[in-house]
Design an enzyme around this catalytic site. Structure first.
Site, PDB file in Angstrom:
ATOM      1  N   ARG A 103       0.845  -1.198   0.000  1.00 27.83           N
ATOM      2  CA  ARG A 103       0.000   0.000   0.000  1.00 27.83           C
ATOM      3  C   ARG A 103       0.872   1.237   0.000  1.00 27.83           C
ATOM      4  O   ARG A 103       1.775   1.361   0.822  1.00 27.83           O
ATOM      5  CB  ARG A 103      -0.858   0.059   1.269  1.00 27.83           C
ATOM      6  CG  ARG A 103      -1.936  -0.920   1.346  1.00 27.83           C
ATOM      7  CD  ARG A 103      -3.023  -0.504   2.324  1.00 27.83           C
ATOM      8  NE  ARG A 103      -2.591  -0.115   3.648  1.00 27.83           N
ATOM      9  CZ  ARG A 103      -3.420   0.258   4.611  1.00 27.83           C
ATOM     10  NH1 ARG A 103      -4.729   0.316   4.374  1.00 27.83           N
ATOM     11  NH2 ARG A 103      -2.983   0.585   5.799  1.00 27.83           N
ATOM     12  N   THR A 107      -1.619   7.434  -0.284  1.00 35.09           N
ATOM     13  CA  THR A 107      -2.903   7.263  -0.973  1.00 35.09           C
ATOM     14  C   THR A 107      -3.657   6.017  -0.503  1.00 35.09           C
ATOM     15  O   THR A 107      -4.856   5.891  -0.744  1.00 35.09           O
ATOM     16  CB  THR A 107      -2.682   7.104  -2.496  1.00 35.09           C
ATOM     17  OG1 THR A 107      -1.946   5.870  -2.706  1.00 35.09           O
ATOM     18  CG2 THR A 107      -1.881   8.256  -3.069  1.00 35.09           C
ATOM     19  N   ASP A 199       0.393  -3.574  12.010  1.00 34.65           N
ATOM     20  CA  ASP A 199       0.841  -3.885  10.651  1.00 34.65           C
ATOM     21  C   ASP A 199       1.257  -5.357  10.596  1.00 34.65           C
ATOM     22  O   ASP A 199       2.264  -5.756  11.199  1.00 34.65           O
ATOM     23  CB  ASP A 199       2.027  -2.987  10.278  1.00 34.65           C
ATOM     24  CG  ASP A 199       2.424  -3.161   8.825  1.00 34.65           C
ATOM     25  OD1 ASP A 199       2.744  -4.306   8.427  1.00 34.65           O
ATOM     26  OD2 ASP A 199       2.408  -2.179   8.077  1.00 34.65           O
ATOM     27  N   ASP A 202       4.859  -6.228   9.284  1.00 39.21           N
ATOM     28  CA  ASP A 202       5.902  -5.841  10.248  1.00 39.21           C
ATOM     29  C   ASP A 202       5.921  -6.781  11.448  1.00 39.21           C
ATOM     30  O   ASP A 202       6.982  -7.118  11.973  1.00 39.21           O
ATOM     31  CB  ASP A 202       5.685  -4.401  10.718  1.00 39.21           C
ATOM     32  CG  ASP A 202       6.106  -3.390   9.662  1.00 39.21           C
ATOM     33  OD1 ASP A 202       6.840  -3.779   8.732  1.00 39.21           O
ATOM     34  OD2 ASP A 202       5.697  -2.229   9.765  1.00 39.21           O
TER      35      ASP A 202
HETATM   36  C1  PRP Z   1      -1.050  -5.000   4.233  1.00 38.01           C
HETATM   37  C2  PRP Z   1      -1.860  -6.275   4.269  1.00 38.01           C
HETATM   38  C3  PRP Z   1      -2.658  -6.194   3.001  1.00 38.01           C
HETATM   39  C4  PRP Z   1      -2.937  -4.710   2.882  1.00 38.01           C
HETATM   40  C5  PRP Z   1      -4.348  -4.460   3.325  1.00 38.01           C
HETATM   41  O1  PRP Z   1       0.012  -5.144   3.385  1.00 38.01           O
HETATM   42  O2  PRP Z   1      -1.073  -7.443   4.373  1.00 38.01           O
HETATM   43  O3  PRP Z   1      -1.980  -6.658   1.853  1.00 38.01           O
HETATM   44  O4  PRP Z   1      -2.012  -4.061   3.761  1.00 38.01           O
HETATM   45  O5  PRP Z   1      -4.687  -3.134   3.161  1.00 38.01           O
HETATM   46  P1  PRP Z   1      -5.794  -2.654   2.111  1.00 38.01           P
HETATM   47  O6  PRP Z   1      -6.984  -3.555   2.297  1.00 38.01           O
HETATM   48  O7  PRP Z   1      -6.067  -1.249   2.530  1.00 38.01           O
HETATM   49  O8  PRP Z   1      -5.225  -2.741   0.735  1.00 38.01           O
HETATM   50  P2  PRP Z   1       1.126  -3.975   3.189  1.00 38.01           P
HETATM   51  O9  PRP Z   1       0.699  -3.057   2.102  1.00 38.01           O
HETATM   52  O10 PRP Z   1       1.418  -3.349   4.515  1.00 38.01           O
HETATM   53  O11 PRP Z   1       2.380  -4.763   2.633  1.00 38.01           O
HETATM   54  P3  PRP Z   1       3.349  -5.815   3.355  1.00 38.01           P
HETATM   55  O12 PRP Z   1       2.572  -7.090   3.570  1.00 38.01           O
HETATM   56  O13 PRP Z   1       4.469  -5.987   2.388  1.00 38.01           O
HETATM   57  O14 PRP Z   1       3.796  -5.215   4.673  1.00 38.01           O
HETATM   58  N1  URA Z   2      -2.508  -3.511   6.772  1.00 30.75           N
HETATM   59  C1  URA Z   2      -2.124  -4.000   7.971  1.00 30.75           C
HETATM   60  O1  URA Z   2      -1.135  -4.751   8.053  1.00 30.75           O
HETATM   61  N2  URA Z   2      -2.850  -3.669   9.063  1.00 30.75           N
HETATM   62  C2  URA Z   2      -3.926  -2.875   9.005  1.00 30.75           C
HETATM   63  O2  URA Z   2      -4.546  -2.624  10.045  1.00 30.75           O
HETATM   64  C3  URA Z   2      -4.294  -2.355   7.749  1.00 30.75           C
HETATM   65  C4  URA Z   2      -3.588  -2.706   6.642  1.00 30.75           C
END
Ligand code: PRP
Ligand code: URA
Length: 208
Positions: A103, A107, A199, A202
């Site tokens: 994400r 945005t 997150d 993380d």
């Molecule tokens: C997190 C999560 C989803 C997304 C959800 O990933 O694992 O993929 O956010 O958010 P959304 O419904 O608003 O799209 P992130 O973008 O943090 O990536 P990562 O798994 O690499 O940390």
């Molecule tokens: N992605 C995450 O990992 N946690 C949230 O709460 C939202 C998006």
């Protein structure tokens, strides 16, 4: 399309441990796999079965096996990877595709950086897995990628969802079944699920 919200005590208990900020990276990671397995058990409940002839040590009989081409698990990177690991414990012969999305922090829109699916993905039933369904942007983008490649039977599995994400995914892809460990209250101003678990990526990888 259907939305299934899990009310199983084991899922609720394990999610409660995951939500705590004091839970260690290792424990969090293990629980992602465990809860994914439990959700997968429900998500595969309606798979069609076919009868086959087998021979036990005692006599010939009929047994039932999952019909047709088998399944494909598609984790959304990064956080979906540990869900896929858990599910592979239950369905070791499933093929695995990968979708890389993150994400944009401002945005909140998903940015695609990777997509690799098995060559016969369009003949398989696909289980997209990601712990968090927040705005729904990543889930919608992952389903778009599958459909562009001819995939038709798609399920989406997540541990925690916000109502906003469920609304967006069901609106844009009404044909996709959604399996949710727990439906939380809302998104906050930064697009995080409340109360959520923070997150997920993380916490799984100990980054940040
Ligand atoms: C997190 C999560 C989803 C997304 C959800 O990933 O694992 O993929 O956010 O958010 P959304 O419904 O608003 O799209 P992130 O973008 O943090 O990536 P990562 O798994 O690499 O940390
Ligand atoms: N992605 C995450 O990992 N946690 C949230 O709460 C939202 C998006």
């Amino acid at each position: 399309m259907s939305v299934y919200i899990m009310d199983h005590p084991l899922i609720q208990h394990k999610l409660g441990i995951m939500r705590r900020k004091t839970t260690s990276t290792k424990e969090f990671r293990d629980l992602v796999s465990e809860v994914a397995m439990l959700i997968c058990y429900e998500a595969t409940r309606k798979l069609p079965l076919t009868e086959i002839e087998i021979e036990t040590p005692i006599e010939k009989t009929t047994a039932r096996e999952i019909e047709g081409k088998k399944l494909c698990i598609v984790p959304i990177l990064r956080a979906g990877l540990h869900m896929a690991d858990g599910i592979l414990n239950l369905i070791p012969n499933a093929k695995v595709g990968h979708v890389g999305l993150y994400r944009n922090e401002k945005t909140l829109e998903p940015v695609e950086y990777f997509c690799k699916l098995p060559s016969d993905a369009s003949e398989r039933e696909i289980f997209i897995v990601d712990p968090m369904l927040a705005t729904g942007g990543s889930a919608v983008a992952a389903v778009n990628l599958m459909k562009k490649r001819g995939v038709r039977k798609i399920h989406f599995l997540c541990l925690i969802a916000a109502p906003e994400g469920v609304e967006r995914l069901t609106r844009e892809h009404p044909d996709v079944d959604i399996f949710i460990g727990n439906l939380d209250e809302r998104l906050n101003e930064n697009g995080y699920i409340v109360p959520g678990l923070g997150d997920a990526g993380d916490r799984i990888y100990g980054t940040k």
